[in-house]
Design an enzyme around this catalytic site. Structure first.
Site, PDB file in Angstrom:
ATOM      1  N   HIS B 323       0.815  -1.221   0.000  1.00  0.00           N
ATOM      2  CA  HIS B 323       0.000   0.000   0.000  1.00  0.00           C
ATOM      3  C   HIS B 323       0.842   1.262   0.000  1.00  0.00           C
ATOM      4  CE1 HIS B 323      -3.216  -2.792   1.064  1.00  0.00           C
ATOM      5  NE2 HIS B 323      -4.023  -1.876   0.581  1.00  0.00           N
ATOM      6  N   GLY B 324       1.966   1.239   0.666  1.00  0.00           N
ATOM      7  CA  GLY B 324       2.771   2.451   0.691  1.00  0.00           C
ATOM      8  C   GLY B 324       4.071   2.238   1.424  1.00  0.00           C
TER       9      GLY B 324
END
Lengths: 311, 473
Positions: B323-324
């Site tokens: 996701h990040g």
């Protein structure tokens, strides 16, 4: 599909008519109620105060030598004020004089016309508002194919304000007092964030220029003022030069309180709500200052040409 | 070009109309050009990077199919290295440097540290990279033949409805659809358009309104406490759900109008009775990707209890990092991995829940929702200290009941949006399919449903709202 299109068009028409009927009866709230309240007043005041929160909470209309009313909208820039002036003209409710608050801050950013969207009820009713809204983006015209879009984001507020307005009567002067609160006054004197390479954006000045032009063409006496800062604003001097030059050229009486703040305001943090807003105690001082300065202009004949000098 | 823009509406109408007007043999080319235009509308130069990996994967796919033994594996590794390499440079390099610099500073080796890359993350990089990887892995596993038509393969990666935020498709599910001739079917088109409207409602009415409130609280978290932080966290749970599932609905709907069937990405996740069930209903295309290509490849649950938990934790930690590039996402992945491991350890039964009494079901839904909300704090917060502040101050009894509303109009509108969402999804839950609620053969329901959505969007939709949250991944 065509049935859906016909039904959507019909429902759009019916819903818009319904909300139009509710909207014109709304008398409270900043989403049009306060404008309607002013428009519904039987008499037009001798002077109208216009501007953002720094006029709304800082200037008491009762301080002036003529009957004055405050029609200020928090957070609204000059493009909104110019649009509002056209709304007043449409309803033949222009006052003989206007005291306009000029906020340096909004001239330091790129042209931001989105505030005029808050006058979207007048889309297709006031040409200048329609034109400014269309200028926000090339797709605005598409959105307004739905008439009901004029109530976008304010459907519930319109209903709520309509219900509140049913048995509502207002006898005030539009002034919103900001009572003193116990705050961390040390932070009030913190320098405000400054834009990179501060400069006045010419595009933003056009809204002020339009406002002046409209006042002149409608024989409305215009007075302008700025309000003081407790937080140091490094860009204020840059902005002041441009604004000062414009107003001098246009012969608009102008009191730059930001540059010539009464010492009492600078030395008493208890007169402030925060670094940029006076509370009602501070507002009394500022209102008194403005009242003294404006008195000679207001006592003069309203139909006389705009006063000059006094910068 | 955002799905919630008029620009996309015009694009969609033009592309779809042209699609049905031109002969079948030219349609894949139209879709490929349209997908390029769609992607180039964000940052045109990133088309070059995208095509770079497409060319590598296209060649690798053919070579994998042709080769045998170690050579076969080496082409797979080449493809995976190329894809993960792009991800590593654009997404994780600065995160890596950030941590190295922190360690260098802490050990007083150097005060300056290593230089950061000043580049923007290509939109939807993680999505199309994972989709590209699933192709070469599936070819390697001999589940699909290598695609010989370069244009069709490029379209598999770039098909505009799912290019920037999924669903992450598998080659066996979508590639053959590009060869099939699609006809204009009124019922299918109506259902697709309805689904697009529903997705748009979720995005511009529910998610974007919630984001105004959530941002105002989370961005000034130190000024808030108790119920305000709790309501903002609930708000974010619905914001991210409506943002992402709204995107998926528009993606599936726009593909459906043209006759393509993409995989379902959400299945009412907040009605889950356990976190395990939640992950079967939330971002299904990613969770099944992680399960099929990572968890099972690590050994799944076939190598003993300890290794099962290890595999679960690795999968969810990497899922978090997907996701990040931030420690907050790692913590988010860790928490979800821990939940899944604990549920496995205590044998929380998720599949045979139908015999539960409804109060017990409700209790489990309530608990699961709150466990997930706890993880969302880390997902939404911009730093660990912010997340820590929010969690500790939610439970602060001082001024707990002091709910900050700010704008009553926005608060009432977003509350109405969430109520309508839950009401519809509750009905949806019972009826299972949108088509059953609004059958196209009965004109009244689709008409009423579409009209209601159109006027909710016109009346309440946030114009020029935020871009989709998952675009940044």
């Amino acid at each position: 599909m065509s049935l859906l299109a016909i039904l959507v068009a019909g429902a759009d028409f019916a819903l818009t008519k319904l909300f139009d009927a509710l909207y014109v009866r709304v008398r409270t709230g900043q989403t049009g109620g306060e404008i309607n309240q002013y428009l519904a007043m039987p008499q037009t005041p001798a002077m109208l105060i216009m501007g953002n929160s720094r006029a709304r909470y800082q200037v008491d209309p009762d301080s002036f030598v003529v009957p004055t009313y405050s029609l200020c909208h928090a957070g609204m820039g000059q493009v909104f004020q110019t649009g509002l002036l056209d709304v007043l003209r449409l309803h033949k409710k222009l006052p003989p004089a206007i005291l306009l608050h000029v906020d340096f801050e909004e001239y330091m950013d790129a042209d931001n016309t989105e505030d005029v969207g808050n006058l979207r009820y007048y889309y297709h009713k006031v040409p200048s508002i329609t034109s400014e809204i269309n200028g926000i983006s090339k797709y605005e015209r598409v959105k307004y194919l739905f008439q009901f879009y004029r109530y976008n984001g304010r459907t519930i507020n319109t209903l709520k304000n309509y219900l509140q307005s049913i048995n509502y009567s207002y006898a005030g002067n539009g002034y919103q007092k900001s009572p003193p609160v116990l705050g961390d006054t040390a932070t009030f004197r913190m320098p405000a964030p400054s834009p990179v390479n501060p400069r006045v954006h010419r595009a933003n000045l056009r809204h002020l220029e339009s406002f002046i032009k409209r006042c002149k063409s409608n024989q409305v006496k215009l007075l302008c003022f700025t309000s003081p800062y407790l937080s140091p604003h490094s860009y204020a001097a840059t902005a002041a030069r441009s604004i000062d030059s414009l107003l001098r050229t246009q012969h608009v009486p102008y009191l730059n309180v930001a540059a010539h703040t009464p010492p009492i305001l600078m030395h008493h943090a208890k007169l402030w709500q925060d670094g940029d807003h006076l509370n009602e105690l501070g507002a009394t001082c500022l209102s008194h200052e403005l009242a003294q300065w404006s008195a000679p202009f207001l006592r003069a004949n309203a139909s006389a040409p705009l006063a000059t000098g006094s910068h | 070009m955002l799905f919630n823009s008029i620009q996309f509406l015009i694009f969609f109408v033009v592309v779809t109309t042209t699609y049905f007007l031109i002969p079948h043999r030219f349609r894949w080319f139209l879709l490929l050009v349209a997908s390029c235009v769609f992607y180039a509308a964000f940052i045109p130069i990133y088309l070059v990077i995208l095509f770079g990996t497409i060319i590598i994967d296209y060649i690798a796919g053919i070579q994998i199919e042709k080769a045998e033994g170690a050579r076969r594996k080496s082409f797979l590794i080449l493809s995976l290295v190329a894809n993960i390499g792009v991800l590593a440079v654009f997404k994780y390099y600065n995160f890596f440097i950030d941590n190295i610099n922190f360690l260098l500073q802490q050990s007083h080796i150097t005060a300056n540290g290593l230089a950061y890359l000043r580049i923007a993350l290509p939109i939807g990089l993680s999505f199309h990279t994972f989709q590209a990887m699933s192709y070469t892995i599936e070819v390697y596993r001999r589940n699909v033949p290598a695609e010989r038509n370069f244009g069709i393969y490029a379209l598999y990666v770039m098909f505009y409805p799912q290019l920037v935020a999924g669903p992450i498709e598998r080659p066996q599910a979508i590639l053959h659809q590009f060869y099939e001739e699609k006809h204009f079917e009124f019922e299918r088109v109506v259902l697709g358009l309805e689904r697009m409207l529903w997705g748009l409602f979720k995005k511009v009415v529910v998610s974007d309104l919630l984001s105004i409130y959530v941002n105002s609280i989370y961005n000034h978290h130190e000024a808030n406490t108790g119920l305000t932080l709790l309501v903002a966290t609930y708000g974010f749970a619905f914001q991210i759900y409506c943002d992402f599932s709204g995107y998926s609905d528009i993606a599936l709907g726009s593909a459906q109008v043209m006759g393509f069937k993409l995989m379902e990405n959400f299945n009412l996740p907040y009605f889950s009775k356990s976190v395990t069930e939640f992950w079967r209903r939330w971002h299904i295309s990613l969770s099944s990707w992680l399960r099929d290509y990572l968890y099972i490849s690590l050994g799944g649950n076939r190598k003993g209890v300890v290794k099962t938990y290890r595999n679960l934790m690795i999968t969810m930690l990497l899922g978090g990092l997907w996701h990040g590039a931030s420690w907050n996402f790692v913590i988010w992945g860790f928490l979800n991995g821990a939940y899944l491991s604990l549920e496995k350890m205590f044998g929380v039964d998720v599949k045979s829940g139908s015999h539960y009494s409804w109060p017990y079901k409700l209790l489990r839904i309530f608990i699961t929702f709150h466990l997930i909300c706890f993880t969302w704090v880390f997902f939404r917060a911009t730093s660990f200290s912010q997340a820590f502040y929010i969690i500790t101050h939610i439970f602060n009894p001082v001024n707990f009941w002091n709910l900050r509303i700010q704008d009553t109009g926005i608060f009432a509108s977003m509350s109405l949006g969430v109520v309508l969402l839950l009401l519809f999804e509750y009905v949806y839950l019972r009826k299972r399919r949108l088509a059953e609620i609004t059958p196209a053969y009965s004109w009244k329901w689709p008409l009423a449903f579409s009209m209601a959505l159109i006027f909710l969007i016109v009346g309440f939709g946030v114009s020029g709202g935020d871009q989709f949250i998952y675009f940044q991944f």
